[in-house]
Design a protein around this motif. Structure first.
Motif, short mmCIF file in Angstrom:
data_model
loop_
_atom_site.label_atom_id
_atom_site.label_comp_id
_atom_site.label_asym_id
_atom_site.label_seq_id
_atom_site.Cartn_x
_atom_site.Cartn_y
_atom_site.Cartn_z
N ARG A 1 24.13 46.40 50.40
CA ARG A 1 25.20 46.30 49.41
C ARG A 1 25.84 44.90 49.40
O ARG A 1 26.98 44.74 49.00
N PHE A 2 25.09 43.92 49.84
CA PHE A 2 25.61 42.55 49.90
C PHE A 2 26.11 42.09 48.54
O PHE A 2 27.19 41.52 48.43
N ARG A 3 25.31 42.31 47.51
CA ARG A 3 25.67 41.84 46.17
C ARG A 3 27.00 42.44 45.72
O ARG A 3 27.88 41.74 45.23
N GLN A 4 27.17 43.75 45.88
CA GLN A 4 28.42 44.40 45.50
C GLN A 4 29.58 43.85 46.32
O GLN A 4 30.68 43.62 45.79
N TRP A 5 29.32 43.62 47.60
CA TRP A 5 30.35 43.12 48.50
C TRP A 5 30.81 41.72 48.10
O TRP A 5 32.01 41.46 47.98
N ILE A 6 29.86 40.82 47.84
CA ILE A 6 30.25 39.44 47.51
C ILE A 6 30.91 39.39 46.13
O ILE A 6 31.83 38.61 45.90
N PHE A 7 30.48 40.26 45.20
CA PHE A 7 31.12 40.28 43.89
C PHE A 7 32.52 40.87 43.96
O PHE A 7 33.39 40.50 43.17
N LYS A 8 32.76 41.76 44.91
CA LYS A 8 34.12 42.28 45.10
C LYS A 8 35.03 41.14 45.59
O LYS A 8 36.16 40.99 45.12
N ILE A 9 34.52 40.33 46.49
CA ILE A 9 35.29 39.17 46.96
C ILE A 9 35.57 38.23 45.79
O ILE A 9 36.69 37.78 45.59
N LEU A 10 34.53 37.94 44.99
CA LEU A 10 34.69 37.06 43.84
C LEU A 10 35.69 37.63 42.84
O LEU A 10 36.54 36.90 42.32
N SER A 11 35.60 38.91 42.59
CA SER A 11 36.54 39.55 41.67
C SER A 11 37.98 39.38 42.14
O SER A 11 38.88 39.08 41.36
N ASN A 12 38.19 39.54 43.44
CA ASN A 12 39.54 39.36 44.00
C ASN A 12 40.01 37.91 43.88
O ASN A 12 41.18 37.66 43.58
N LYS A 13 39.09 36.97 44.10
CA LYS A 13 39.46 35.55 43.96
C LYS A 13 39.83 35.24 42.50
O LYS A 13 40.79 34.52 42.25
N CYS A 14 39.08 35.80 41.56
CA CYS A 14 39.38 35.57 40.14
C CYS A 14 40.71 36.21 39.77
O CYS A 14 41.50 35.61 39.04
N ARG A 15 40.96 37.39 40.27
CA ARG A 15 42.23 38.07 39.98
C ARG A 15 43.40 37.25 40.52
O ARG A 15 44.42 37.08 39.84
N LYS A 16 43.24 36.72 41.72
CA LYS A 16 44.31 35.89 42.31
C LYS A 16 44.55 34.64 41.46
O LYS A 16 45.69 34.25 41.21
N LYS A 17 43.46 34.02 40.99
CA LYS A 17 43.58 32.82 40.17
C LYS A 17 44.26 33.13 38.85
O LYS A 17 45.09 32.38 38.36
N ARG A 18 43.94 34.29 38.26
CA ARG A 18 44.57 34.68 37.00
C ARG A 18 46.07 34.92 37.19
O ARG A 18 46.87 34.61 36.31
N LYS A 19 46.47 35.44 38.34
CA LYS A 19 47.90 35.61 38.63
C LYS A 19 48.58 34.25 38.71
O LYS A 19 49.72 34.09 38.29
N GLN A 20 47.85 33.27 39.26
CA GLN A 20 48.41 31.92 39.32
C GLN A 20 48.60 31.35 37.91
O GLN A 20 49.57 30.65 37.65
N TYR A 21 47.69 31.68 37.00
CA TYR A 21 47.84 31.24 35.61
C TYR A 21 49.14 31.79 35.02
O TYR A 21 49.87 31.07 34.36
N VAL A 22 49.39 33.06 35.28
CA VAL A 22 50.59 33.71 34.73
C VAL A 22 51.83 33.01 35.29
O VAL A 22 52.76 32.69 34.54
N GLN A 23 51.83 32.76 36.59
CA GLN A 23 52.97 32.08 37.21
C GLN A 23 53.16 30.68 36.64
O GLN A 23 54.26 30.27 36.32
N ARG A 24 52.06 29.96 36.48
CA ARG A 24 52.13 28.60 35.96
C ARG A 24 52.65 28.60 34.52
O ARG A 24 53.48 27.79 34.15
N ASN A 25 52.15 29.53 33.71
CA ASN A 25 52.56 29.59 32.31
C ASN A 25 54.02 30.01 32.16
O ASN A 25 54.67 29.67 31.18
N LYS A 26 54.52 30.75 33.12
CA LYS A 26 55.92 31.18 33.08
C LYS A 26 56.87 29.99 33.12
O LYS A 26 57.90 29.98 32.48
N TYR A 27 56.47 28.98 33.90
CA TYR A 27 57.35 27.82 34.09
C TYR A 27 56.96 26.62 33.24
O TYR A 27 57.59 25.58 33.30
N GLN A 28 55.91 26.76 32.47
CA GLN A 28 55.45 25.64 31.65
C GLN A 28 56.34 25.48 30.42
O GLN A 28 56.83 26.44 29.86
#
Length: 194
Positions: free
Chosen positions: A80-107
């Motif tokens: 299940r390596f592929r599912q596992w690494i994509f779960k990590i990637l999905s979490n990294k993308c979700r974290k980055k998208r939250k940063q977008y929201v925070q950045r846009n709030k103060y822009q």
């Protein structure tokens, strides 16, 4: 019904991946590099679509690879390596998208921003306002999907993967995948109809 643990029941690619994972878990860096090369293109395509910015997608993939390398020994099911690494990637993308929201709030709302949207470069210039509105509607429709639904739609439409490959990567049957895909498209259609 054969299980993945049975010799004949394991797809050849899955067996190769599992062997590479086992070697990488024992410290073989070349095996980990082969895993990286097998999945990089797919991971980048997923991250680029989720984040809509090439540099952020590269960063997310890089962060994912580092995190996977550091915690690879914790992966129990090597199939299940592929599912596992994509779960990590999905979490990294979700974290980055939250940063977008925070950045846009103060822009500054009056400031023009280039968000790296790859769709902006595909304009014939005839109706930019309509294209921008359409892009926003599609983003909103895509955002109403769960992570799994986004992965399925993204894999079909942008990754060019066959249904069997996507179903296999998620560990679900083909008929279940088709149902989830149809449901995701219906959700998007409903959101677009609003």
């Amino acid at each position: 019904m054969k299980k993945w643990g049975d010799e004949e029941g394991v797809p050849e690619e899955a067996e190769k991946t599992a062997q590479l994972v086992c070697s990488a878990q024992k410290g073989d860096q070349d095996a980990f590099m082969q895993l990286y090369q097998m999945y990089y293109r797919e991971m980048y395509a997923y991250a680029a679509y989720m984040l809509r910015h090439p540099q952020d997608a590269e960063d997310a993939v890089s962060d994912t690879v580092v995190a996977a390398f550091e915690s690879l020994k914790k992966l129990r099911d090597v199939y299940r390596f592929r599912q596992w690494i994509f779960k990590i990637l999905s979490n990294k993308c979700r974290k980055k998208r939250k940063q977008y929201v925070q950045r846009n709030k103060y822009q500054d709302p009056g400031r023009e921003e280039m968000d790296g949207d790859p769709l902006k470069s595909i304009s014939d210039g005839r109706n930019i306002e309509k294209e921008a509105t359409d892009r926003e509607w599609i983003r909103d429709a895509f955002d109403c999907l769960s992570e799994e639904e986004r992965y399925i739609v993204n894999s079909f439409l942008f990754g060019g993967y066959r249904g069997e490959e996507i179903a296999d990567s998620l560990g679900i049957g083909s008929s279940t995948l088709r149902s989830k895909y149809r449901r995701a498209l219906m959700k998007m259609r409903k959101k677009l109809d609003e």
